[in-house]
Design a protein around this motif. Structure first.
Motif, PDB file in Angstrom:
ATOM      1  N   SER A  37      36.598  49.043  38.187  1.00 34.00           N
ATOM      2  CA  SER A  37      37.957  49.342  37.708  1.00 34.00           C
ATOM      3  C   SER A  37      39.031  48.834  38.661  1.00 34.00           C
ATOM      4  O   SER A  37      40.200  48.736  38.295  1.00 34.00           O
ATOM      5  CB  SER A  37      38.127  50.853  37.497  1.00 34.00           C
ATOM      6  N   VAL A  38      38.638  48.517  39.881  1.00 34.89           N
ATOM      7  CA  VAL A  38      39.586  47.976  40.863  1.00 34.89           C
ATOM      8  C   VAL A  38      39.520  46.446  40.808  1.00 34.89           C
ATOM      9  O   VAL A  38      38.446  45.868  40.980  1.00 34.89           O
ATOM     10  CB  VAL A  38      39.246  48.470  42.285  1.00 34.89           C
ATOM     11  N   PRO A  39      40.626  45.766  40.570  1.00 36.33           N
ATOM     12  CA  PRO A  39      40.601  44.298  40.515  1.00 36.33           C
ATOM     13  C   PRO A  39      40.168  43.702  41.854  1.00 36.33           C
ATOM     14  O   PRO A  39      40.367  44.291  42.919  1.00 36.33           O
ATOM     15  CB  PRO A  39      42.060  43.935  40.197  1.00 36.33           C
ATOM     16  N   GLY A  40      39.585  42.507  41.775  1.00 33.67           N
ATOM     17  CA  GLY A  40      39.221  41.798  42.992  1.00 33.67           C
ATOM     18  C   GLY A  40      37.936  42.290  43.623  1.00 33.67           C
ATOM     19  O   GLY A  40      37.832  42.339  44.849  1.00 33.67           O
ATOM     20  N   ARG A  41      36.956  42.623  42.792  1.00 34.69           N
ATOM     21  CA  ARG A  41      35.669  43.068  43.304  1.00 34.69           C
ATOM     22  C   ARG A  41      34.520  42.329  42.610  1.00 34.69           C
ATOM     23  O   ARG A  41      34.619  41.982  41.433  1.00 34.69           O
ATOM     24  CB  ARG A  41      35.468  44.571  43.082  1.00 34.69           C
TER      25      ARG A  41
END
Length: 370
Positions: free
Chosen positions: A196-200
């Motif tokens: 849910s966290v961008p950039g992973r």
């Protein structure tokens, strides 16, 4: 069909290219070409990706009735690397490199610094003694996780709780955050929440199918149960994925069942001046290969012929010392056992047949193309 007629398609149709595809999307750079255009187009663009590796799930195994949820998400097929075995493929994921480049060349592989052929899953000798070796230095630097972190992308692996701080985890996940799960539902929940966290890039590993195929074989109730668990995890992950994330599923190799009457034992005397490694579907020979192959009545290939099978790129500095002098190639559906092989196992892999080499490409999330 000969074993060398379907060498992995490292130009855009292999596991290393899937890793490169995801790295390029997240950072703009990769060590190898991404996937062929038709395969790449089947994976939607996303802010974060979850890569799920189902150990031992060959593409042909999606025909099992219990695999229906995964089969419904199949958008294509790619190749594992060679040998078609877990540690080789897992090292490709962890580095974004071909086996030739990352240097983990086989399941049982000679590591000259130790003086032994080493079991690269448990990091023990072939007779069970622990190996004193710095796991963190085996694979090249920087690995995939370190390159992602330098580019501002957070790498996270979601693994069974009992894999934390194992020798294999220390080898594979240098520079990667480790999150443990205890149930398959929890594995899906954690992966979806992290994405849910961008950039992973979230990498999740599921061992069930491989274990059941090895121990019980594909017609067994244990295998059906394992495929059911994997399918449930995939279905749950797809349902819980946030809108800006995409899940990509694949495997490290496929499986073939080998009956008792298709097993060849290497005579004890052949071990006197040789070491053996690899997998029973493609045993490595350190020493004279041709004479033992002739005695057993199986095909063989010397190192100069099999070297391309490990893929393109600059050879790992340890390649020469780790590579065998040749490999034995039993016919499809047969295995060759050396004295340290586990003869109890039904399911086998390591060769270059379709069943072992072809692995599925599954996609869920972000308006998956159909």
């Amino acid at each position: 069909m000969t074993e060398d007629s379907i060498i992995p398609d490292y130009s855009g149709g292999a596991l290393v290219n899937l890793v490169a595809e995801l790295e390029q999307r997240l950072t703009g750079h990769g060590l190898h070409p991404g996937l062929h255009p038709d395969l790449a187009a089947a994976i939607p663009e996303a802010k974060s990706y979850v890569l799920v590796l189902f150990d031992g799930l060959g593409d042909h195994q999606l025909a099992h009735p219990a695999a229906a949820p995964m089969r419904a998400s199949r958008v294509g097929v790619i190749d594992a690397g060679w040998p078609t075995t877990t540690t080789v493929s897992m090292a490709t994921v962890a580095t974004g490199m071909t086996p030739a480049e990352h240097g983990l060349l086989g399941y049982q592989m000679r590591i000259p610094e130790t003086g032994h052929v080493v079991n690269t899953i448990k990091w023990i000798t072939q007779w069970g003694e622990p190996i004193d070796y710095d796991m963190g230095d085996l694979l090249p630097t920087p690995n995939l996780w370190e390159r992602l972190a330098r580019a501002g992308i957070e790498p996270i692996t979601v693994q069974p709780w009992n894999y934390a701080d194992s020798p294999m985890s220390r080898m594979l996940y240098r520079g990667c955050r480790f999150e443990a799960w205890r149930t398959e539902d929890e594995a899906a929940d954690i992966a979806a929440e992290l994405a849910s966290v961008p950039g992973r890039l979230v990498f999740s590993y599921m061992p069930h199918i491989d274990f059941a195929a090895h121990v019980s074989g594909q017609p067994s109730v244990e295998y059906t149960a394992a495929v059911t668990i994997a399918s449930r995890m995939w279905e749950r992950l797809a349902r819980l994925l946030p809108s800006r994330a995409v899940a990509v599923g694949t495997a490290d190799h496929g499986h073939v069942d080998v009956p008792q009457n298709q097993r060849i034992d290497i005579p004890k005397v052949a071990h006197d001046d040789r070491d053996f490694g690899g997998d029973p579907r493609a045993p490595f020979v350190y020493g004279d290969v041709a004479s033992v192959a002739a005695e057993l009545g199986v095909d063989w290939r010397p190192l100069n012929e099999i070297e391309p099978w490990w893929g393109p790129g600059v050879r790992h500095p340890g390649f020469e010392g780790r590579a065998p002098d040749g490999v034995l190639l039993p016919p499809p559906g047969w295995v060759v056992f050396h004295r340290h092989a586990d003869e109890r196992l039904i399911g086998q892999h390591g060769g270059l047949t379709d069943e072992e080499l072809r692995i599925p490409l599954l996609v869920a999330g972000a308006k998956t193309p159909r």
